[in-house]
Design a protein around this motif. Sequence first.
Motif, mmCIF file in Angstrom:
data_model
loop_
_atom_site.group_PDB
_atom_site.id
_atom_site.type_symbol
_atom_site.label_atom_id
_atom_site.label_comp_id
_atom_site.label_asym_id
_atom_site.label_seq_id
_atom_site.Cartn_x
_atom_site.Cartn_y
_atom_site.Cartn_z
ATOM 1 N N GLU A 1 31.289 36.742 51.379
ATOM 2 C CA GLU A 1 31.679 35.336 51.173
ATOM 3 C C GLU A 1 31.729 35.096 49.676
ATOM 4 O O GLU A 1 30.779 35.444 48.962
ATOM 5 C CB GLU A 1 30.682 34.389 51.837
ATOM 6 C CG GLU A 1 30.928 34.233 53.318
ATOM 7 C CD GLU A 1 30.029 33.188 53.962
ATOM 8 O OE1 GLU A 1 29.154 32.656 53.271
ATOM 9 O OE2 GLU A 1 30.220 32.915 55.164
ATOM 10 N N GLU B 1 37.063 29.320 42.322
ATOM 11 C CA GLU B 1 37.161 28.008 41.665
ATOM 12 C C GLU B 1 38.621 27.647 41.406
ATOM 13 O O GLU B 1 39.456 28.507 41.215
ATOM 14 C CB GLU B 1 36.389 28.019 40.365
ATOM 15 C CG GLU B 1 34.890 28.076 40.586
ATOM 16 C CD GLU B 1 34.113 27.969 39.295
ATOM 17 O OE1 GLU B 1 33.078 27.318 39.304
ATOM 18 O OE2 GLU B 1 34.556 28.563 38.292
ATOM 19 N N VAL C 1 33.115 32.395 46.363
ATOM 20 C CA VAL C 1 33.590 31.076 45.949
ATOM 21 C C VAL C 1 34.695 31.278 44.933
ATOM 22 O O VAL C 1 34.502 31.976 43.937
ATOM 23 C CB VAL C 1 32.454 30.237 45.338
ATOM 24 C CG1 VAL C 1 33.001 28.926 44.796
ATOM 25 C CG2 VAL C 1 31.386 29.972 46.372
ATOM 26 N N PRO D 1 32.064 33.594 34.748
ATOM 27 C CA PRO D 1 32.998 34.224 35.668
ATOM 28 C C PRO D 1 33.703 33.212 36.557
ATOM 29 O O PRO D 1 33.149 32.175 36.895
ATOM 30 C CB PRO D 1 32.084 35.123 36.516
ATOM 31 C CG PRO D 1 30.835 35.268 35.732
ATOM 32 C CD PRO D 1 30.691 34.033 34.936
ATOM 33 N N LEU D 2 34.926 33.521 36.900
ATOM 34 C CA LEU D 2 35.669 32.654 37.807
ATOM 35 C C LEU D 2 35.233 32.880 39.246
ATOM 36 O O LEU D 2 35.290 31.996 40.074
ATOM 37 C CB LEU D 2 37.169 32.951 37.702
ATOM 38 C CG LEU D 2 37.791 32.581 36.393
ATOM 39 C CD1 LEU D 2 39.197 33.108 36.319
ATOM 40 C CD2 LEU D 2 37.797 31.077 36.230
ATOM 41 N N LEU D 3 34.817 34.078 39.481
ATOM 42 C CA LEU D 3 34.461 34.467 40.835
ATOM 43 C C LEU D 3 32.951 34.524 40.917
ATOM 44 O O LEU D 3 32.270 34.375 39.939
ATOM 45 C CB LEU D 3 35.074 35.842 41.097
ATOM 46 C CG LEU D 3 34.929 36.456 42.455
ATOM 47 C CD1 LEU D 3 35.598 35.582 43.494
ATOM 48 C CD2 LEU D 3 35.557 37.824 42.446
ATOM 49 N N LEU D 4 32.454 34.749 42.102
ATOM 50 C CA LEU D 4 31.013 34.890 42.183
ATOM 51 C C LEU D 4 30.602 36.063 41.309
ATOM 52 O O LEU D 4 31.309 37.060 41.226
ATOM 53 C CB LEU D 4 30.557 35.127 43.623
ATOM 54 C CG LEU D 4 30.738 36.516 44.179
ATOM 55 C CD1 LEU D 4 29.603 36.846 45.118
ATOM 56 C CD2 LEU D 4 32.030 36.576 44.908
ATOM 57 N N PRO D 5 29.491 35.919 40.626
ATOM 58 C CA PRO D 5 29.109 36.970 39.696
ATOM 59 C C PRO D 5 28.827 38.267 40.422
ATOM 60 O O PRO D 5 27.986 38.302 41.319
ATOM 61 C CB PRO D 5 27.833 36.430 39.047
ATOM 62 C CG PRO D 5 27.417 35.290 39.881
ATOM 63 C CD PRO D 5 28.552 34.827 40.680
#
Lengths: 389, 197
Positions: free
Chosen positions: A385, A389, A387, A287-291
Amino acid sequence: MSRRLALLALLAAAPAGAAAQVTGSVDLGAGTNRPDRAIPGGVASIAPTLQYRAGPLDLDLSGVYTDAPGGRWNFQGTTAATFRTPSLGILHAELGAEADWTSHYQVRGTTAVAGSARIYAAPSARTRLWFGGQSGSATALGRRRPLLRSEFGTSALIGGLQLGFTLLRSSFTLMSDPTATPTQDTLSAVPGRPDSGRGYRSSMTDARLTGRWRFGSLDFDASIGRRFSQTTRELTLWGVSASREITPLLDLVAATGRAGSDPVTAVPGSRYLVVGLRLKLGGGPTPLLLPPLPADRAAFRIGPVAGSGREVVVMVPRAHTVELAGDFTDWRPVPLESWGDEQWRAVLPIPPGLHRLAIRTDGGRWHAPPGTRPIQSEFGGEVAEIVVE
Amino acid sequence: MRASRLLLLFLLCGAAPAVAQDRRLADRLDPTTATTVQRVVDSAAREGLPTEPLVQKALEGSTLGASGERIVAAVGALHGQLVRARDALGGGASEAELTAAAGALRAGLPPAALRRLQSLRTGRPLVVPIAVLTDLVAEGVPPEEATRSVLDLARAGRPDDEFMALRQQLRAGREGGMPGPGSRPPLRPAPDPPVDQ
């Protein structure tokens, strides 16, 4: 062919834009096996597994091929699909379909196909309760047998230890008079109830306590349980397995235990001790985002940079307005546009890094988007919050 | 008398913004809160700390409807965490890394864990590993266990994706609760043929 089409349909049903992940492993092991009603001896096994995760959909394939002395071999394969519904408060549901089959040297195998439903409740971040049912049909020894199971379970995270307890009740049909041939595991002298002349209806309940924890670089799983039944003798079932990473792609694994018979397909249980290696087959696209949480995997996502920014999509049912605010908007609320199917979206310039954000529905309180872990803000509301990428 | 006037003048100068007040603060906060927050921001700038996280913290408070007093307290607390984060990671850490490290310290992780992580990830960004570490602790994983898991990945030189996967794996393990009815240890030998009951 129809099975392949069904698999393709399931893959296509994965939500667009949801990050898919494919993982797998191959276990190579050797050890001893003592089946309940067969010759004990040394065995060698190869056991591949494959998992596909996309949005609310999970697909699992696994198999184990075991070679025993004298050219005897056994194979068991399982394929399962699970679909998770979005959360409704502390509740969410899972719908599943599972097929299981066995093949054996010079003996006809078994098949079992079942559908299942489970309802989960998560009263807190560390506890979970669920109950569910499974219904289907099995074919074994040339006869079709009904399959009916019900289940209750609970789990809790205490420190680093995950503890669980399940009660699994299985209803099944004995195809011959259980008073006729009593044996070690599956039968006893207590008769079952005749089922319209086709067999003897009976049931059993497995109560199982499980634990999962990490000690140093070792991961442990352990379980102990008791089987209660009117028509089979009571039995203690247990298992312990451990794995230790040797390299990022290779684990040393070991397992031992006492497995019970399957009352529906009539495959016997066994005592076993196996040591082997697990070859991990990589993680696939991540995933690009937090899972997101499994219950809401596609409920919130931020896409890659495209054009003037990144597409932010959040799933909020029954809303009239949805706003998003975060450090990338200087905490100014940005209205999202309705995008159909309960989805809301906006394209925003979001640089890579750690970001703090919240959403608001119909002018209500600010809260973390679904599928993200809520963090209590110093200011009283909830934020998330993430992350990027 | 003259000394006390000089002291008052000095304090007033110290209280005055060292740089122009951030427009965002002036627009969104009441004048007293904006001035006090700006003072903390200026102090951070003089110390070589990133100032944007402090401004964002104040704006977050404004959007969430917090009082000026709470906003000032939160910004002051974040300033302290950034100082501790910089002490742990050194002056070469990026703004994003310091912000992530401040969150980790707030979650109860020891500075030594951050220093160890940094030593194992020389030349590579720390934001994702620190964020994952913080997340694991916030989700109930004991700090020692979470730190060990993250450091194991860092020691093996794994990319950010695998840190994300670690968190996903832990979540999946908890969310799934127990193995399903059909699950079995892959190493368990395949069963023998069915036996007529």
